[in-house]
Design an enzyme around this catalytic site. Structure first.
Site, PDB file in Angstrom:
ATOM      1  N   ARG A 107      18.327  -4.471   3.668  1.00  0.00           N
ATOM      2  CA  ARG A 107      18.929  -4.143   2.365  1.00  0.00           C
ATOM      3  C   ARG A 107      19.854  -2.940   2.496  1.00  0.00           C
ATOM      4  NH1 ARG A 107      13.291  -3.645  -0.202  1.00  0.00           N
ATOM      5  NH2 ARG A 107      12.520  -5.746   0.142  1.00  0.00           N
TER       6      ARG A 107
ATOM      7  N   ASN B 297      -2.950  -9.681  -1.123  1.00  0.00           N
ATOM      8  CA  ASN B 297      -1.513  -9.462  -1.263  1.00  0.00           C
ATOM      9  C   ASN B 297      -0.880 -10.839  -1.096  1.00  0.00           C
ATOM     10  OD1 ASN B 297       1.161  -8.849  -1.096  1.00  0.00           O
ATOM     11  ND2 ASN B 297       0.922  -7.215   0.417  1.00  0.00           N
TER      12      ASN B 297
ATOM     13  N   ARG C  11      -2.348  -7.097  -5.362  1.00  0.00           N
ATOM     14  CA  ARG C  11      -1.087  -6.368  -5.369  1.00  0.00           C
ATOM     15  C   ARG C  11      -0.078  -7.137  -6.228  1.00  0.00           C
ATOM     16  NH1 ARG C  11       3.793  -6.180  -1.119  1.00  0.00           N
ATOM     17  NH2 ARG C  11       4.839  -4.399  -2.057  1.00  0.00           N
TER      18      ARG C  11
ATOM     19  N   GLU D 191      -1.911   0.756   2.052  1.00  0.00           N
ATOM     20  CA  GLU D 191      -1.784   0.252   0.682  1.00  0.00           C
ATOM     21  C   GLU D 191      -2.997  -0.572   0.265  1.00  0.00           C
ATOM     22  OE1 GLU D 191       2.323  -0.728   2.027  1.00  0.00           O
ATOM     23  OE2 GLU D 191       2.802  -0.582  -0.096  1.00  0.00           O
TER      24      GLU D 191
ATOM     25  N   HIS E  88       6.858   0.650  -4.046  1.00  0.00           N
ATOM     26  CA  HIS E  88       6.027   1.322  -3.030  1.00  0.00           C
ATOM     27  C   HIS E  88       5.115   2.368  -3.674  1.00  0.00           C
ATOM     28  CE1 HIS E  88       9.352   0.552   0.216  1.00  0.00           C
ATOM     29  NE2 HIS E  88       8.425  -0.392   0.290  1.00  0.00           N
TER      30      HIS E  88
END
Ligand code: ADP
Length: 389
Positions: A224, A7, A74, A367, A163
């Site tokens: 956010r 990642n 990723r 993940e 996601h």
């Protein structure tokens, strides 16, 4: 058979080495502060990846890089082109590059990681796994924005969702936990981490999700804002004199929990609320309320909901958020059991009140494991298509 998952972000490379079948983690780590000043920081992604490989061989986790079965990467934004993982070739790299305007903070770092891994391990099959891919099954009514149609035709302005790797993983785990085929279940999955998104999954396929063209839309997140009247940025530009870049940074980095109460980490928000900080209490209230709105909306989207799934750092650990997000929803078939909800177990589990028709599940996401599984499946498929090497 060993598989490396990378990642790679703008200034860090997270890595995890798996042994497959039976699957286990052999080694994991992170090289961070890439490109930052200081004698110990890696100069660039090339040097960063060199450190990853050095750690893997120094620790005895791998003999040499060529022995890897594959590398899974990723990638945040795959646009409309990637509906599933792909073997990386030059065309893939160009396509990921073309998606940079949609994910300027993420895709460049993802791309650099792939480029150095390809250069360093040329014989090892490499696969890109996209955060957007799982949501490519959304129907047009869910992914279009009500903007002039030519903007979609010319610029591909639409909802993509993110996601996806996490939503796909917990959806499959939910099916395992409930002992049902994934294709038979309607789920609302809530990934609540630093970023947060909800997905409506019908019979195993994503049909709507709260993040949009970028990860800014939808739920309230650490920094956010999530959903916002689209006129607000223009009003702010006029009222404060900020330019578009500054407003973008304000909405992405200074808003959400941090904007409301000054802390972006949910544990700290709870500490402040417990100490009597009313803005922290408001932040939690707003956070849970936004989740409730999406649960209601996606219940209407799906018609029948078999299970609600909580995951991500907050979804997995924060009993208060789960309780408040689901409170007063008995008429929708949703209620959590206080004792089950409060149990600090790390195992996937059911927390609904007995007799309620909608299961409420807490499922730790993984993940990297999902990327590993998808990478192996993709390599096997491509080898099958080519014939044995
Ligand atoms: P990322 O999206 O970066 O992977 P995580 O999924 O780890 O992040 O989620 C990070 C969030 O989870 C933070 O807001 C953190 O405060 C929250 N979190 C972690 N543990 C707990 C806990 N025990 N209770 C409440 N929130 C928690």
């Amino acid at each position: 058979m060993k598989l490396l998952v990378l990642n790679s972000g703008s200034s860090s490379i997270k890595y995890r080495l798996f042994r497959m079948e039976p699957i286990s983690v052999l080694r994991a780590g992170v090289v961070d502060r890439i490109g930052e000043p200081g004698p110990s920081a890696a100069r660039d992604h090339g040097e960063g990846f060199g450190r990853v490989m050095a750690d893997l061989s120094d620790s005895g986790a791998i003999g040499d890089a060529a022995s890897l079965f594959g590398i899974g990467h990723r990638v945040v934004h795959g646009g409309e082109r990637f509906r599933e993982p792909v073997r990386v070739d030059h065309g893939t790299l160009d396509a990921i590059r073309a998606m940079i305007p949609f994910a300027p903070l993420h895709n460049p770092g993802n791309l650099q990681g792939i480029e150095v891994a390809l250069a360093t391990c040329p014989g090892v099959p490499q696969v890109a796994v996209f955060d957007t891919a799982f949501h490519q099954t959304m129907p047009p009514r869910a992914f279009h924005y009500a903007l002039p149609r030519d903007l979609y035709d010319a610029h591909r302005v639409r909802r993509y969702g993110f996601h996806g790797t996490s939503h796909a993983y917990v959806a499959r785990r939910a099916a395992e936990l409930l002992g049902k085929p994934p294709g038979s279940l309607n789920l609302i999955t809530l990934h609540l981490g630093n970023g947060a998104s909800a997905a409506a999954i019908r019979e195993g396929k994503s049909v709507d999700t709260s993040m949009g063209m970028t990860p800014l839309e939808g739920l309230i997140m650490g920094t956010r804002c999530g959903d916002l009247d689209p006129a607000v940025p223009f009003f702010l530009a006029a009222a404060t004199g900020k330019d578009p870049g500054e407003i973008q940074a304000l909405l992405n980095e200074e808003s959400g929990l941090k904007g409301i109460c000054g802390a972006n980490d949910m544990r700290e928000v709870h500490r402040r609320a417990a100490g009597g900080d009313s803005s922290a209490s408001l932040a939690i209230d707003m956070y849970c309320y936004r989740i409730r709105k999406y649960i209601g909306a996606y219940t209407a989207v799906l018609g029948r909901v078999d299970a609600l799934v909580f995951t991500g750092g907050i979804g997995e650990n924060d009993a208060e958020v789960r309780r408040r997000a689901c409170g007063g929803m008995e008429r929708l078939g949703i209620a959590v059991d206080e004792a089950r909800n409060g149990s600090p177990s790390r195992e996937p589990r059911e927390i609904q009140r007995g007799g309620m028709p909608v299961k409420v599940l807490v499922i730790p996401t993984d993940e990297e494991l999902e990327i590993a599984l998808q990478t192996v499946a993709c390599i096997r498929k491509s080898i099958g298509a080519e014939g044995p090497r």
